[in-house]
Design an enzyme around this catalytic site. Structure first.
Site: not given
Length: 358
Positions: A147, A175-177, A181
């Site tokens: 991230d 960034a991840d979420l 996602s």
């Protein structure tokens, strides 16, 4: 109309089968969203398990309710077991670097030959450039990252500055979420609708870095606006919504806590001034032509800052409890978890922000 139970969304994806090959955070959160909407999730892990298992509570929050299986991704029997699930699946998600699926025998061509309607979604750090893309872009597709790296490369991390211009270190994985996602779920649901209509699936690559870059719609636009107002390009902490305006910023209280003032529109600013007893400032606002670089704007910011600094957070919480001027306390995570606003939230639900009204 009153809000109804969150589980009334749990039938939206009934009958949709998702094969989840993802690990860590972005993919499992995406499939957690799908599970909350009623999809059947078959989570397939390597023999040593998803690395997120080491975090205990995190793994539970992301993966409860999924049908979890383990296979050897390096063994032909394990790959065949995955293919068996693919035959009647609607969606497959993975979080491998580009080229890995092909290397282990799970290429898009192979899987869509087994199941033409299959929607494949690959969540990657930097995307999967075409073979004829320029060399610099193409090289990034194989780079490892997390991230913090994707935030750094997208330009988003640089936007998170402290008041004195220092670099802030976020504790939320944007960034991840958001880049991973949420973007993946939007893409796969759109592709799933198309596949239901046409019988034809597709393979979608999600680049967390590129997606997050596109989330910077405000600073891209407001930076130009402030440059027109002040004659110079703003630093992030002095951008339009970054702390430049007296009506939209954080103010420290006497006990070293913060109040978040979002009184961006004139009516809210004037209401705030009434609450604070600062009627003389009611027209010191950008919508009244008081630009951020003007002395009156800077003086108003100091006056409001001094006012908030005169009392502790608890005092201002009480003062603004029954007002409607876009002013709230900056709560700690522990305080938010205890706040009545979240009293009925399932700690493991990813779709807790969705409420069925009718």
């Amino acid at each position: 109309m009153s809000s109804r139970r969150l589980d009334q969304m749990a039938d939206c994806l009934q009958g949709v089968k998702v094969v989840d090959l993802t690990r860590n955070l972005p993919g499992p959160f995406a499939t957690r969203l799908l599970a909350d909407l009623g999809a059947q999730i078959v989570k397939i892990e390597p023999l040593n398990g998803d690395p997120a298992r080491a975090f205990g509570e995190l793994f539970t929050a992301l993966n409860h309710g999924k049908d979890t299986q383990k296979v050897d991704f390096r063994d032909a029997a394990g790959i065949e077991a995955i293919k068996a699930h693919i035959k009647d699946a609607d969606v497959m998600l993975d979080s491998f670097r580009p080229g890995v699926l092909e290397a282990i025998g799970l290429s898009a061509e192979t899987l869509q030959a087994l199941n033409p309607k299959l929607v494949m979604v690959s969540i990657t750090g930097y995307g999967d450039a075409d073979a004829d893309a320029d060399a610099v872009t193409h090289d990034w597709r194989h780079k490892a990252g997390h991230d913090i790296n994707f935030m750094a490369m997208s330009g988003v991390l640089d936007q998170l500055k402290t008041a004195d211009g220092g670099q802030a270190m976020p504790n939320v994985q944007f960034a991840d979420l958001a880049g991973g996602s949420d973007t993946a779920v939007i893409a796969l649901l759109a592709a799933l609708i198309a596949a239901k209509a046409t019988g034809k699936g597709r393979h979608i690559n999600i680049s967390m870095t590129h997606s997050l870059y596109q989330h910077m719609v405000m600073p891209k636009a407001t930076g130009k606006l402030i440059e027109q107002m002040t004659g110079k390009k703003p630093a992030p902490q002095y951008d339009f919504l970054g702390g430049l305006l007296p009506c939209y910023r954080l103010y420290k209280t006497s006990d070293e806590r913060y109040m978040a003032v979002g009184s961006l529109e004139l009516k809210f600013w004037q209401g705030l001034c009434d609450v604070l007893g600062l009627a003389d400032l009611k027209n010191t606002h950008w919508q009244r032509g008081v630009l951020p670089n003007m002395p009156d704007s800077r003086a108003a910011m100091k006056t409001v800052a001094d006012k908030f600094a005169s009392q502790p957070l608890s005092h201002w919480q009480q003062v603004f409890a029954d007002t409607d001027v876009c002013v709230t306390p900056v709560l700690t995570l522990a305080e938010a978890q205890q706040h009545p606003l979240f009293a009925h939230q399932d700690q493991y639900g990813a779709t807790a922000g969705w409420q069925v009204v009718r």
